[in-house]
Design a protein around this motif. Sequence first.
Motif, PDB file in Angstrom:
ATOM      1  N   ALA A 175       0.835  -1.205   0.000  1.00 15.09           N
ATOM      2  CA  ALA A 175       0.000   0.000   0.000  1.00 15.09           C
ATOM      3  C   ALA A 175       0.868   1.253   0.000  1.00 15.09           C
ATOM      4  CB  ALA A 175      -0.918   0.000   1.218  1.00 15.09           C
ATOM      5  N   LYS A 176       0.349   2.307  -0.670  1.00 12.27           N
ATOM      6  CA  LYS A 176       1.079   3.571  -0.713  1.00 12.27           C
ATOM      7  C   LYS A 176       0.675   4.443   0.475  1.00 12.27           C
ATOM      8  CE  LYS A 176       2.084   3.779  -5.625  1.00 12.27           C
ATOM      9  NZ  LYS A 176       2.057   4.614  -6.857  1.00 12.27           N
ATOM     10  N   VAL A 177       1.682   5.112   1.047  1.00 13.89           N
ATOM     11  CA  VAL A 177       1.448   5.938   2.230  1.00 13.89           C
ATOM     12  C   VAL A 177       1.551   7.410   1.847  1.00 13.89           C
ATOM     13  CG1 VAL A 177       2.115   6.368   4.620  1.00 13.89           C
ATOM     14  CG2 VAL A 177       2.549   4.130   3.595  1.00 13.89           C
ATOM     15  N   ASP A 178       0.673   8.219   2.396  1.00 21.49           N
ATOM     16  CA  ASP A 178       0.703   9.661   2.170  1.00 21.49           C
ATOM     17  C   ASP A 178       2.044  10.217   2.666  1.00 21.49           C
ATOM     18  OD1 ASP A 178       0.371  12.374   2.062  1.00 21.49           O
ATOM     19  OD2 ASP A 178      -1.564  12.417   3.094  1.00 21.49           O
ATOM     20  N   PRO A 179       2.834  10.865   1.778  1.00 20.48           N
ATOM     21  CA  PRO A 179       4.146  11.407   2.196  1.00 20.48           C
ATOM     22  C   PRO A 179       4.047  12.412   3.346  1.00 20.48           C
ATOM     23  CG  PRO A 179       3.935  11.444  -0.199  1.00 20.48           C
ATOM     24  CD  PRO A 179       2.585  11.085   0.344  1.00 20.48           C
ATOM     25  N   VAL A 180       2.919  13.128   3.438  1.00 19.24           N
ATOM     26  CA  VAL A 180       2.757  14.094   4.533  1.00 19.24           C
ATOM     27  C   VAL A 180       2.785  13.376   5.875  1.00 19.24           C
ATOM     28  CG1 VAL A 180       1.203  15.793   5.581  1.00 19.24           C
ATOM     29  CG2 VAL A 180       1.456  15.700   3.088  1.00 19.24           C
ATOM     30  N   ILE A 181       2.122  12.219   5.948  1.00 17.37           N
ATOM     31  CA  ILE A 181       2.110  11.431   7.186  1.00 17.37           C
ATOM     32  C   ILE A 181       3.516  10.934   7.502  1.00 17.37           C
ATOM     33  CG2 ILE A 181       1.303   9.279   8.252  1.00 17.37           C
ATOM     34  CD1 ILE A 181      -1.357   9.667   6.892  1.00 17.37           C
ATOM     35  N   LEU A 182       4.224  10.442   6.474  1.00 21.06           N
ATOM     36  CA  LEU A 182       5.583   9.935   6.689  1.00 21.06           C
ATOM     37  C   LEU A 182       6.505  11.039   7.181  1.00 21.06           C
ATOM     38  CD1 LEU A 182       6.021   7.539   3.633  1.00 21.06           C
ATOM     39  CD2 LEU A 182       5.848   6.902   6.034  1.00 21.06           C
ATOM     40  N   GLN A 183       6.328  12.236   6.630  1.00 21.44           N
ATOM     41  CA  GLN A 183       7.168  13.347   7.085  1.00 21.44           C
ATOM     42  C   GLN A 183       6.882  13.678   8.548  1.00 21.44           C
ATOM     43  OE1 GLN A 183       6.485  17.368   5.651  1.00 21.44           O
ATOM     44  NE2 GLN A 183       8.688  17.696   5.474  1.00 21.44           N
ATOM     45  N   LEU A 185       5.738  11.650  10.824  1.00 17.99           N
ATOM     46  CA  LEU A 185       6.270  10.557  11.654  1.00 17.99           C
ATOM     47  C   LEU A 185       7.781  10.695  11.825  1.00 17.99           C
ATOM     48  CD1 LEU A 185       4.269   7.450  10.350  1.00 17.99           C
ATOM     49  CD2 LEU A 185       3.927   8.719  12.467  1.00 17.99           C
ATOM     50  N   ALA A 186       8.479  10.982  10.714  1.00 15.52           N
ATOM     51  CA  ALA A 186       9.941  11.112  10.775  1.00 15.52           C
ATOM     52  C   ALA A 186      10.343  12.241  11.718  1.00 15.52           C
ATOM     53  CB  ALA A 186      10.503  11.361   9.377  1.00 15.52           C
ATOM     54  N   GLU A 187       9.606  13.344  11.657  1.00 14.39           N
ATOM     55  CA  GLU A 187       9.949  14.500  12.489  1.00 14.39           C
ATOM     56  C   GLU A 187       9.609  14.259  13.956  1.00 14.39           C
ATOM     57  OE1 GLU A 187       7.819  17.650  10.617  1.00 14.39           O
ATOM     58  OE2 GLU A 187       9.308  17.936   9.019  1.00 14.39           O
ATOM     59  N   LYS A 188       8.407  13.741  14.224  1.00 14.69           N
ATOM     60  CA  LYS A 188       7.992  13.550  15.615  1.00 14.69           C
ATOM     61  C   LYS A 188       8.774  12.434  16.302  1.00 14.69           C
ATOM     62  CE  LYS A 188       3.318  15.435  15.739  1.00 14.69           C
ATOM     63  NZ  LYS A 188       1.924  15.197  16.193  1.00 14.69           N
ATOM     64  N   LEU A 189       9.134  11.404  15.536  1.00 10.77           N
ATOM     65  CA  LEU A 189       9.928  10.309  16.113  1.00 10.77           C
ATOM     66  C   LEU A 189      11.418  10.628  16.107  1.00 10.77           C
ATOM     67  CD1 LEU A 189       8.104   7.275  14.454  1.00 10.77           C
ATOM     68  CD2 LEU A 189       8.079   7.864  16.878  1.00 10.77           C
ATOM     69  N   GLN A 190      11.769  11.767  15.493  1.00 15.46           N
ATOM     70  CA  GLN A 190      13.176  12.175  15.362  1.00 15.46           C
ATOM     71  C   GLN A 190      13.989  11.104  14.638  1.00 15.46           C
ATOM     72  OE1 GLN A 190      14.422  13.311  19.376  1.00 15.46           O
ATOM     73  NE2 GLN A 190      13.849  15.420  18.958  1.00 15.46           N
ATOM     74  N   LEU A 191      13.430  10.616  13.537  1.00 18.11           N
ATOM     75  CA  LEU A 191      14.124   9.666  12.670  1.00 18.11           C
ATOM     76  C   LEU A 191      14.423  10.388  11.359  1.00 18.11           C
ATOM     77  CD1 LEU A 191      11.928   6.485  13.331  1.00 18.11           C
ATOM     78  CD2 LEU A 191      14.209   6.957  14.231  1.00 18.11           C
ATOM     79  N   ILE A 192      15.295  11.380  11.433  1.00 23.04           N
ATOM     80  CA  ILE A 192      15.508  12.255  10.279  1.00 23.04           C
ATOM     81  C   ILE A 192      16.940  12.215   9.754  1.00 23.04           C
ATOM     82  CG2 ILE A 192      13.626  13.864  10.775  1.00 23.04           C
ATOM     83  CD1 ILE A 192      15.534  15.588  12.304  1.00 23.04           C
ATOM     84  N   THR A 193      17.814  11.472  10.423  1.00 17.11           N
ATOM     85  CA  THR A 193      19.190  11.336   9.922  1.00 17.11           C
ATOM     86  C   THR A 193      19.515   9.864   9.735  1.00 17.11           C
ATOM     87  OG1 THR A 193      20.258  11.118  12.085  1.00 17.11           O
ATOM     88  CG2 THR A 193      19.842  13.359  11.307  1.00 17.11           C
ATOM     89  N   ILE A 194      20.566   9.602   8.997  1.00 17.41           N
ATOM     90  CA  ILE A 194      21.003   8.214   8.789  1.00 17.41           C
ATOM     91  C   ILE A 194      21.349   7.571  10.121  1.00 17.41           C
ATOM     92  CG2 ILE A 194      22.815   6.786   7.767  1.00 17.41           C
ATOM     93  CD1 ILE A 194      22.907   8.823   5.464  1.00 17.41           C
ATOM     94  N   LEU A 225       9.430   1.002   9.871  1.00 19.23           N
ATOM     95  CA  LEU A 225      10.687   1.756   9.875  1.00 19.23           C
ATOM     96  C   LEU A 225      11.243   1.879   8.465  1.00 19.23           C
ATOM     97  CD1 LEU A 225      13.047   3.145  11.335  1.00 19.23           C
ATOM     98  CD2 LEU A 225      14.051   0.885  11.692  1.00 19.23           C
ATOM     99  N   LYS A 226      11.108   0.796   7.667  1.00 17.13           N
ATOM    100  CA  LYS A 226      11.614   0.822   6.294  1.00 17.13           C
ATOM    101  C   LYS A 226      10.881   1.882   5.471  1.00 17.13           C
ATOM    102  CE  LYS A 226      12.603  -2.156   2.331  1.00 17.13           C
ATOM    103  NZ  LYS A 226      12.048  -1.229   1.333  1.00 17.13           N
ATOM    104  N   ARG A 227       9.574   2.025   5.683  1.00 11.37           N
ATOM    105  CA  ARG A 227       8.815   3.052   4.957  1.00 11.37           C
ATOM    106  C   ARG A 227       9.344   4.455   5.301  1.00 11.37           C
ATOM    107  NH1 ARG A 227       3.775   1.393   2.854  1.00 11.37           N
ATOM    108  NH2 ARG A 227       3.031  -0.659   3.541  1.00 11.37           N
ATOM    109  N   ILE A 228       9.580   4.695   6.595  1.00 10.17           N
ATOM    110  CA  ILE A 228      10.095   6.007   7.016  1.00 10.17           C
ATOM    111  C   ILE A 228      11.490   6.233   6.451  1.00 10.17           C
ATOM    112  CG2 ILE A 228      10.761   7.398   9.017  1.00 10.17           C
ATOM    113  CD1 ILE A 228       8.604   5.943  10.622  1.00 10.17           C
ATOM    114  N   LYS A 229      12.321   5.189   6.487  1.00  8.21           N
ATOM    115  CA  LYS A 229      13.691   5.299   5.992  1.00  8.21           C
ATOM    116  C   LYS A 229      13.703   5.611   4.499  1.00  8.21           C
ATOM    117  CE  LYS A 229      18.042   2.701   5.886  1.00  8.21           C
ATOM    118  NZ  LYS A 229      18.696   1.413   6.238  1.00  8.21           N
ATOM    119  N   ASP A 230      12.859   4.907   3.725  1.00  2.00           N
ATOM    120  CA  ASP A 230      12.792   5.161   2.277  1.00  2.00           C
ATOM    121  C   ASP A 230      12.363   6.601   2.001  1.00  2.00           C
ATOM    122  OD1 ASP A 230      13.557   2.590   1.774  1.00  2.00           O
ATOM    123  OD2 ASP A 230      11.535   1.830   1.376  1.00  2.00           O
ATOM    124  N   PHE A 231      11.424   7.100   2.809  1.00  2.00           N
ATOM    125  CA  PHE A 231      10.970   8.480   2.623  1.00  2.00           C
ATOM    126  C   PHE A 231      12.107   9.465   2.895  1.00  2.00           C
ATOM    127  CE2 PHE A 231       9.577  12.401   4.627  1.00  2.00           C
ATOM    128  CZ  PHE A 231       8.748  12.935   3.637  1.00  2.00           C
TER     129      PHE A 231
END
Length: 656
Positions: A175-183, A185-194, A225-231
């Motif tokens: 399934a495709k995920v809305d990029p706005v949601i992924l962004q 999630l990445a920001e709130k979970l602080q998963l924004i760097t390698i 996590l893989k979805r967030i990482k790919d984004f």
Amino acid sequence: MEEGENEAAVPPPPVGSVVEKLVNLVEEIAATSDYRNSYKKQFSNLSRRIKLLAPMFEELKESKVAIPVSALIATEKLNRALDLAKDLLLLGSKGSKIFLVLEQDQIMERFREVTSQLEQALDEISLDEFDISEEVKEQVELVRSQFKRAKERIDTTDVELYADLLVVYNMATDAKVDPVILQKLAEKLQLITIADLKQESLTLHEMVSDDGDPGRVIEKMSMLLKRIKDFVLTHEPESGSLTTTNLGKIPIMPDDFRCPISLELMGDPVIVSTGQTYERECIEKWLEAGHNTCPKTQQKLSSTSLTPNYVLRSLIDQWCEANGMVPPKRPAQTGKPRSVCSAGEHVKVIDLVRKLSSQNLEDQRSAAGELRLFAKRNADNRICIAEAGAIPRLVGLLSTNDVCTQEHAVTALLNLSIYEENKGKIIISGAVPGIVHVLKKGSMEARENAAATLFSLSVVDRNKVIIGESGAIPLLVSLLNEGSQRGKKDAATALFNLCIYHSNKGRAVRSGVIKILMTLLLDPEGSMLDEALAIMAIISSHPEGKAAITAAEALPVLLHMIRCGSPRNKENAAAVLVQLCNGDQQQQHLAELQEQGMMMPLQEMIESGTDRGKRKAAVLLERMKRFLEQQKEAQAQMQEVADNLMDTTSSVLIDT
């Protein structure tokens, strides 16, 4: 054997081992930090409340009075509750960010359980059975009430984050995920760097290895996590674009443009002494953590000076422009201001720092003297000098045999320490032994400034421990006794601040401080009266301090202060008396207060003293009233015995 019988048969643990465990547990909890954003408030509050219990455990550790068995059993219960709290806080610091949000019901239940157990354990402890100061008792009561309120009201977490994460978690793999949601999630979970993504992946893998069977839950978390990482890896962080048109179009970044620590494109590259380049924020965190090596080469850094790499910054900007990318933002000048010295001043400071390592003694002396004066002027100069790597070199000059150079070096460090960020750098550079050496061997001016430097550094709580263990306290006591007027003032302020840490009180008493304080209190000029009383008040909460004050026959002086002293001196005198009237010689001291007619002066303090003075006076009056009631009861009993004896004697005579 029944479970209850088995528990009754187990003897209580040794006092030392229980208290030692409690001290260690609180230290471990204090060292745990960097809590996940989703529960940051809850974890921080729990950690803060537990750390407030540390003074109680430290005083119990220092005390020579045995803990009753009943109190020991209650303390063991507190030990178990703190163990549970430590495990929960470690999960909050090191656990998977995704797991913590998705399993919020489980986490919040653990919060409730830990809070409840801590509140119950503290409620079962009778503080009157412990040999601890009144101030610490008040603090523990405060913590107990905080846990009680927290038990009744557990804060909620980020509902929106939980909902967004649950939506993606339950989606089909294709399934495709809305990029706005992924962004979000990445920001709130602080998963924004390698580095963030790698750490989260590693944490999830560790959960798999701990549980043996990964199960469906961990597998789905890894897919999320893989979805967030790919984004994160396929979108331009600064472009603001959230459409899929950018996928796969990010050019390959040259390795030289990446920070070796964060692996991200550098915005503010700086060069360290080994020649390697890092993002300024990353290398500053590395240095502040106490490291003195280059992260990439592991070579020892000759200085902590950071030089902006303007050439590389320009190349990065050109590369970003050529590839249609927005250049990385420069870090905002907040939190840790950098020097705004002019280019000419910066060059001059660099030259002076270089001369500190010169083989020419005159160069060293003049450079240290100029830096001393330059650091005295303003905060910008203090930042500039520290950034230039002066601190380790000034520390090296503390052991010089040249009196003038030594005075300049220790005074320069004093001036640099006024800027808060420099305190940590001075400690990390190993300055304390050198400052103690100056305090012992230096000229009077150098000793005065060494004492003032120790006071400045001791403002940071963890430095009180380091300085106390360095052998500085006996030397400060000596300076308090034999120093110039300014030297005595500097020694007194340093001793007062250091003795906030309980173990340092014992060190001061064993160094003979009470005898010197009595001399200062009896000095007709009274130039050190305020300082002497303040130090005595803080030391009186230590068992050795209380015994030494009693042995020095300080009571008449303290009573005189209650009658005739300034409001602040009355407050400190009352604080000492509260400690003296609580222990083995309580009855003796209360009797003397009664004989000296202290009820009226104490009543006046309650009406017109400082806030703390009013509280201390009220405690003393209450104890005096109880003492008088006990005396009346004892006299009544004695009179009754005498009357009975008289009646018996009369009866015998009549019979005869």
